[in-house]
Design an enzyme around this catalytic site. Sequence first.
Site, PDB file in Angstrom:
ATOM      1  N   SER A  97       0.708  -1.201  -0.009  1.00 43.83           N
ATOM      2  CA  SER A  97      -0.064  -0.034   0.228  1.00 43.83           C
ATOM      3  C   SER A  97       0.654   1.430   0.121  1.00 43.83           C
ATOM      4  CB  SER A  97      -0.823   0.074   1.082  1.00 43.83           C
ATOM      5  OG  SER A  97      -1.927   0.984   1.109  1.00 43.83           O
ATOM      6  N   HIS A 105      -8.272  -3.818  -1.633  1.00 48.75           N
ATOM      7  CA  HIS A 105      -6.806  -3.336  -1.397  1.00 48.75           C
ATOM      8  C   HIS A 105      -6.598  -3.873  -0.028  1.00 48.75           C
ATOM      9  CE1 HIS A 105      -4.013   0.069  -1.221  1.00 48.75           C
ATOM     10  NE2 HIS A 105      -4.156   0.142  -0.269  1.00 48.75           N
ATOM     11  N   ASP A 127     -10.113  -2.336  -6.019  1.00 48.34           N
ATOM     12  CA  ASP A 127      -9.298  -1.052  -5.578  1.00 48.34           C
ATOM     13  C   ASP A 127      -9.313  -0.181  -6.339  1.00 48.34           C
ATOM     14  OD1 ASP A 127      -7.527   0.476  -4.310  1.00 48.34           O
ATOM     15  OD2 ASP A 127      -5.844  -0.918  -4.577  1.00 48.34           O
TER      16      ASP A 127
END
Length: 381
Positions: A210, A343, A313
């Site tokens: 991320s 995500h 996502d």
Amino acid sequence: MPSITVKLYSVFFKMRLKNRLQGWIQTPPDESSNQEGVRTRPEEPVSASNPYFTDGIATKDIRVDPSTALSVRIFLPESALLPSERPQPKSKAEESSLKSENNGDQGYTPSGQNCRKLPIMLQFHGGGWVSGSNDSVANDSFCQRIAKLCDAIVVAVGYRLAPESKYPAAFEDGLKVLNWLGKQSNNSTGDEPWLVAHADPSRCVLLGVSCGANIADYVARRTVELGKELDPVKVVAQILMYPFFLANEPTQSEIRLANTYFYDKAICLLAWQLFLPKDEFSLEHPAANPLAPNRGPPLKLMPPTLTVVAEHDWMRDQGVAYSEELRKVNVPAPLLDYKDTVHEFATLEMLLKTPQAEACAEDICIWVKKYISLGCHEFSY
């Protein structure tokens, strides 16, 4: 589609995180009262380190910079040991008893002779700049999985979090740890025995999750610019897992999935406001957009880059676009696109045991072994 459980958990996750972010924006923390910064949040559960090879992995926490909160957790797989050195299997109860009886004992100590050298995977956790940690329950489990599958030492970076430490603190921390790793490979300059004995810095991989992928990409760029100044460290590849990339021009996934699971667009924009200094806030900031104009060095100089993206996502297309641009300049840059995923599908605690999470870790290790196996053709500047 994600399960009902995931959808419900996502609702509460977003509600809690959004309230926290809005609270920080309304009442910013006093940065001057915490010069060291913070690398974890008290409300987030963490795993204690364990230097005794429970389940095949020993872990240790090291403070890298005495003047800040920057630290690392080292994940050393038992495969680094010679057969004669490997401990007899113990139950978790026996391990716990051993630790309590040997308070202050550092656990495994290398013999110093004929130690097996392993590649290093420098890992940066996710959490939207403001949360998560290198020793969280989820990150600890993920790093142990990667260390076992890849037969590598994972060094998870506990970088400073926003809003207490704004950009470029987290990015500087990533590069500082890379420099620190170089010193650990030398008996005369290294002070961390596990790394002195077992780490091979010439086979270093960056792994970002991320927002951690943004840090990894920054560190990769800096290694290109610094070149041999980082010797003996050589970054041979990087892995970007659902990167936190943004840009002014909205993508199809952004339009279609703006209110998606866990880290939706509104929450991510709040996180970026807390991370970037007020006078630098822009979706075209080089920390947010790896394809921003005039951002160096040239993409053709980047190391082999594996990008992982999730179907649900909203930032998916930005990761895809970066991977495509790398391939256009002949950088090995495969894309792993997982269906029915969200995500952080391979790193959130509640999703770690899903088939997609397990498959993702295995796919990463299959790819990265091309660059970290001894005798392979390694990327170099």
